[in-house]
Motif scaffolding. Structure first.
Motif, PDB file in Angstrom:
ATOM      1  N   SER A 474      22.125 -51.970 -23.793  1.00 55.41           N
ATOM      2  CA  SER A 474      22.493 -52.824 -22.671  1.00 55.41           C
ATOM      3  C   SER A 474      23.887 -52.442 -22.194  1.00 55.41           C
ATOM      4  O   SER A 474      24.734 -52.036 -23.002  1.00 55.41           O
ATOM      5  N   PHE A 475      24.098 -52.558 -20.894  1.00 58.32           N
ATOM      6  CA  PHE A 475      25.425 -52.269 -20.362  1.00 58.32           C
ATOM      7  C   PHE A 475      25.726 -53.189 -19.190  1.00 58.32           C
ATOM      8  O   PHE A 475      24.832 -53.779 -18.582  1.00 58.32           O
ATOM      9  N   ARG A 476      27.000 -53.308 -18.895  1.00 55.49           N
ATOM     10  CA  ARG A 476      27.435 -54.025 -17.701  1.00 55.49           C
ATOM     11  C   ARG A 476      28.674 -53.341 -17.144  1.00 55.49           C
ATOM     12  O   ARG A 476      29.359 -52.590 -17.847  1.00 55.49           O
ATOM     13  N   ILE A 477      28.937 -53.618 -15.877  1.00 54.18           N
ATOM     14  CA  ILE A 477      30.121 -53.083 -15.212  1.00 54.18           C
ATOM     15  C   ILE A 477      31.095 -54.221 -14.956  1.00 54.18           C
ATOM     16  O   ILE A 477      30.706 -55.283 -14.457  1.00 54.18           O
ATOM     17  N   ASN A 493      18.528 -41.269 -22.939  1.00 52.11           N
ATOM     18  CA  ASN A 493      18.281 -39.909 -22.443  1.00 52.11           C
ATOM     19  C   ASN A 493      17.941 -39.878 -20.956  1.00 52.11           C
ATOM     20  O   ASN A 493      16.956 -39.266 -20.527  1.00 52.11           O
ATOM     21  N   GLN A 494      18.774 -40.535 -20.151  1.00 55.64           N
ATOM     22  CA  GLN A 494      18.611 -40.468 -18.711  1.00 55.64           C
ATOM     23  C   GLN A 494      19.962 -40.652 -18.026  1.00 55.64           C
ATOM     24  O   GLN A 494      20.921 -41.159 -18.603  1.00 55.64           O
ATOM     25  N   ARG A 495      20.005 -40.197 -16.774  1.00 50.54           N
ATOM     26  CA  ARG A 495      21.198 -40.350 -15.940  1.00 50.54           C
ATOM     27  C   ARG A 495      20.937 -41.449 -14.921  1.00 50.54           C
ATOM     28  O   ARG A 495      19.917 -41.442 -14.237  1.00 50.54           O
ATOM     29  N   LEU A 496      21.894 -42.383 -14.839  1.00 52.93           N
ATOM     30  CA  LEU A 496      21.739 -43.527 -13.960  1.00 52.93           C
ATOM     31  C   LEU A 496      22.908 -43.622 -12.990  1.00 52.93           C
ATOM     32  O   LEU A 496      24.069 -43.479 -13.370  1.00 52.93           O
ATOM     33  N   GLN A 497      22.595 -43.865 -11.732  1.00 54.19           N
ATOM     34  CA  GLN A 497      23.597 -44.281 -10.762  1.00 54.19           C
ATOM     35  C   GLN A 497      23.412 -45.774 -10.542  1.00 54.19           C
ATOM     36  O   GLN A 497      22.300 -46.228 -10.230  1.00 54.19           O
ATOM     37  N   VAL A 498      24.470 -46.553 -10.743  1.00 57.01           N
ATOM     38  CA  VAL A 498      24.381 -48.005 -10.630  1.00 57.01           C
ATOM     39  C   VAL A 498      25.275 -48.455  -9.484  1.00 57.01           C
ATOM     40  O   VAL A 498      26.454 -48.118  -9.418  1.00 57.01           O
ATOM     41  N   ILE A 499      24.678 -49.195  -8.552  1.00 63.34           N
ATOM     42  CA  ILE A 499      25.374 -49.610  -7.335  1.00 63.34           C
ATOM     43  C   ILE A 499      25.552 -51.117  -7.358  1.00 63.34           C
ATOM     44  O   ILE A 499      24.609 -51.868  -7.665  1.00 63.34           O
ATOM     45  N   ARG A 500      26.734 -51.554  -7.027  1.00 62.95           N
ATOM     46  CA  ARG A 500      27.066 -52.980  -7.054  1.00 62.95           C
ATOM     47  C   ARG A 500      26.256 -53.732  -6.005  1.00 62.95           C
ATOM     48  O   ARG A 500      26.188 -53.342  -4.853  1.00 62.95           O
ATOM     49  N   SER A 501      25.661 -54.841  -6.449  1.00 64.68           N
ATOM     50  CA  SER A 501      24.913 -55.715  -5.553  1.00 64.68           C
ATOM     51  C   SER A 501      25.163 -57.150  -5.997  1.00 64.68           C
ATOM     52  O   SER A 501      24.376 -57.728  -6.746  1.00 64.68           O
ATOM     53  N   GLY A 502      26.302 -57.701  -5.567  1.00 61.42           N
ATOM     54  CA  GLY A 502      26.719 -59.011  -6.052  1.00 61.42           C
ATOM     55  C   GLY A 502      27.049 -58.923  -7.527  1.00 61.42           C
ATOM     56  O   GLY A 502      27.814 -58.071  -7.973  1.00 61.42           O
ATOM     57  N   THR A 503      26.433 -59.798  -8.335  1.00 65.44           N
ATOM     58  CA  THR A 503      26.639 -59.735  -9.775  1.00 65.44           C
ATOM     59  C   THR A 503      25.533 -58.932 -10.464  1.00 65.44           C
ATOM     60  O   THR A 503      25.541 -58.783 -11.684  1.00 65.44           O
ATOM     61  N   THR A 504      24.591 -58.419  -9.687  1.00 68.42           N
ATOM     62  CA  THR A 504      23.531 -57.592 -10.237  1.00 68.42           C
ATOM     63  C   THR A 504      23.803 -56.124  -9.941  1.00 68.42           C
ATOM     64  O   THR A 504      24.733 -55.785  -9.205  1.00 68.42           O
ATOM     65  N   LEU A 505      22.985 -55.273 -10.505  1.00 68.72           N
ATOM     66  CA  LEU A 505      23.127 -53.839 -10.326  1.00 68.72           C
ATOM     67  C   LEU A 505      21.839 -53.254  -9.772  1.00 68.72           C
ATOM     68  O   LEU A 505      20.749 -53.543 -10.279  1.00 68.72           O
ATOM     69  N   ASP A 506      21.956 -52.445  -8.732  1.00 66.79           N
ATOM     70  CA  ASP A 506      20.849 -51.619  -8.285  1.00 66.79           C
ATOM     71  C   ASP A 506      20.930 -50.309  -9.066  1.00 66.79           C
ATOM     72  O   ASP A 506      21.921 -49.580  -8.962  1.00 66.79           O
ATOM     73  N   ILE A 507      19.899 -50.013  -9.846  1.00 69.82           N
ATOM     74  CA  ILE A 507      19.931 -48.897 -10.777  1.00 69.82           C
ATOM     75  C   ILE A 507      18.963 -47.815 -10.337  1.00 69.82           C
ATOM     76  O   ILE A 507      17.779 -48.093 -10.114  1.00 69.82           O
ATOM     77  N   PHE A 508      19.488 -46.586 -10.233  1.00 68.32           N
ATOM     78  CA  PHE A 508      18.680 -45.467  -9.744  1.00 68.32           C
ATOM     79  C   PHE A 508      18.780 -44.302 -10.712  1.00 68.32           C
ATOM     80  O   PHE A 508      19.856 -43.700 -10.845  1.00 68.32           O
ATOM     81  N   PRO A 509      17.693 -43.946 -11.405  1.00 69.29           N
ATOM     82  CA  PRO A 509      17.712 -42.711 -12.204  1.00 69.29           C
ATOM     83  C   PRO A 509      17.821 -41.498 -11.270  1.00 69.29           C
ATOM     84  O   PRO A 509      17.287 -41.499 -10.165  1.00 69.29           O
ATOM     85  N   TYR A 510      18.517 -40.456 -11.748  1.00 68.66           N
ATOM     86  CA  TYR A 510      18.606 -39.234 -10.950  1.00 68.66           C
ATOM     87  C   TYR A 510      18.766 -38.019 -11.829  1.00 68.66           C
ATOM     88  O   TYR A 510      19.044 -38.151 -13.012  1.00 68.66           O
TER      89      TYR A 510
END
Length: 510
Positions: A474-477, A493-510
């Motif tokens: 688990s992680f948080r920003i 074993n994955q790369r994630l780009q996490v974009i701020r969306s209020g207090t939640t995160l939009d998470i995109f593997p890339y």
């Protein structure tokens, strides 16, 4: 199980079955950092994604040679390959740092020079053009350190430039350290403030080391030129800049300071600082009392004060420090670029780079020779970074008057990993000044997002976490304004780009 007991259990069990690290040299375009005495220092390396394709690219300072921009064309989990990209014509570069200085989500470059510093605006596709700051003209200085942060309420970054010897001082170079420069946003413009006294810095780092919500500026200085009265510095810049002193708990340290790296290396929740130097390298632990840091390099086996191969028994000269978990065993390791300034007779000439592997009792063992990275060139800037997207930290090293070296991490039987890149819209798109908190099977890993430190260059990209055998974490920003995101789960074993969306995160593997 308490948090403290969990950490103790982690240190006793993690990494026990992981093989020693191995690296393999890669064939890359030619580049060397060259020049006379003004380029004995510098030689920085900027690591960043200049075309937003998920691959980390390189920009290396050239000294009297042109700087070089390399676009990463490696295939996933394959041989590391780069192609040379065009850059504006210039020389006298000492280093470079990536930064999104204009908040357009495209990374720019701050170039440090012997002469007027420059800012190159990123246009995308690894193309750059010179630009300027409002109401600021860079003058003819010898810049050897840089850091940046976004202070609360500002839409533009605060910038610090470290100036080495004042070349106009007829009585120099000894005891002729120049003034440093702080640039702070002031409405639509910038306000210039000298930081004095200056003691010939070779590294600067804005860091919220005590996690009070504001960053201070740590400066590592070269004793060779300040000679008397100088020391390492920690600046409080919240209002009128002031130096931390004895009443704050700050203990003076006088070293031949070259580079700064900061991280909670031993996972005890407190910031550690690693300083490279001529002679022993200074690993410092924050005591939690004011601004008190204590030296522990010999206690932790991290002094790296003499060469371990090459037959030269004189003291070593450390430059860039890069911290990362090269085996993915959940314990951060340390790479130190080494090399004589030029021909200093009291220091080792055959001075191999260090790869210090952290063990289960939080001490370090040298593995540079066995790992295959014991180059005897005069190294300067460097980076541990995953260039071929295989989840292992590779290595790039800039050398003085010798070719830049790239090594692929070929370590067998490594642990799991996770790569996280936070982004936010609008101001401060890379969330500089924020933190990543990652909870794995053994406790918390902390990671501060910064620009600066190292020696004349740094990495701006995904943050790599070794996980040992953990499969889901688990992680948080914690964003720069203090907002905490919700905890999010992620598989290994994955790369994630996490974009701020209020207090939640939009998470995109890339």
């Amino acid at each position: 199980m308490t948090w403290t007991n969990a950490i103790a259990a982690f240190l006793l069990t993690c990494g026990a079955a992981v093989a020693g690290p191995t690296y393999e040299p890669q064939t890359v375009p030619n580049h060397a950092y060259t020049g006379g005495w003004e380029h004995y220092v510098g030689g920085g390396l900027a690591v960043f994604d200049c075309d937003d394709d998920g691959r980390l690219d390189l920009m290396a300072a050239g000294g009297t040679s042109p700087p070089t921009l390399w676009r990463n064309i490696s295939e996933d989990q394959g041989t590391i390959r780069f192609e040379v990209m065009p850059m504006p014509e210039l020389t006298a570069t000492t280093g470079a740092y990536p930064i999104d200085i204009d908040n357009d989500s495209v990374l720019d470059l701050v170039l440090m020079r012997v002469g007027p510093d420059m800012i190159l605006r990123g246009l995308g596709s690894c193309e750059f053009t010179p630009t300027s700051l409002p109401d600021i003209t860079f003058t003819n200085k010898w810049t050897t350190a840089f850091s940046a942060t976004w202070e609360a309420g500002n839409t533009r970054p605060t910038l610090a430039f470290g100036h080495y010897v004042d070349r106009t001082n007829a009585d120099g170079p000894f005891e002729a350290c120049d003034k440093n420069l702080l640039l702070r946003p002031d409405g639509d413009f910038y306000k210039s403030t000298p930081l004095t006294p200056g003691f010939c810095p070779l590294s600067m780092l804005f860091s919220d080391w005590d996690r009070d919500g504001t960053s201070d500026l740590r400066v590592s200085n070269d004793r060779h030129y300040y000679v008397r009265g100088g020391a390492e510095q920690l600046w409080d810049i919240t209002n009128t800049p002031r130096l931390y002193g004895e009443t704050d708990g700050w203990v003076n340290h006088e070293i031949w300071g070259m580079g700064i790296a900061s991280r909670d290396i031993d996972r005890n929740g407190l910031a550690d600082v690693f300083l490279s130097s001529m002679g022993d390298q200074r690993l410092q632990e924050w005591t939690g009392k004011g601004a008190e840091f204590k030296d522990v390099p010999f206690d932790r086996g991290a002094a790296a004060h003499k060469p371990y191969t090459g037959g030269d028994g004189r003291p070593s000269t450390g430059w860039h420090i890069s911290i990362g978990d090269v085996q993915n065993d959940g314990l951060d390791d340390v790479f130190i670029a080494k090399g004589n300034v030029q021909q200093m007779p009291g220091m080792a000439m055959d001075d191999p780079n260090n790869l210090l592997i952290q063990t289960s009792d939080a001490t370090f063992v040298e593995t540079g020779f066995e790992a295959g990275i014991a180059s005897l060139h005069r190294a300067r800037g460097a980076a541990l970074a995953d260039f071929n997207a295989d989840g292992l930290l590779d290595l790039a090293v800039v050398n003085r008057v010798a070719p830049l070296e790239v090594y692929r991490n070929t370590t067998a039987d490594t642990g799991n990993w996770l790569s996280i890149e936070p982004r936010q819209q609008g101001i401060n798109t890379r969330a500089i000044g924020g933190w990543i908190e990652l909870m794995d099977d053994y406790g918390l890993q902390l990671r501060e997002l910064t620009i600066g430190g190292g020696h004349a260059g740094g990495i701006l990209g995904p943050q790599h976490f070794g996980l040992d055998q953990a499969e889901t974490v688990s992680f948080r920003i914690i964003w720069p304004d203090g907002t905490h995101s919700e905890w999010a789960k992620a598989k290994q074993n994955q790369r994630l780009q996490v974009i701020r969306s209020g207090t939640t995160l939009d998470i995109f593997p890339y």
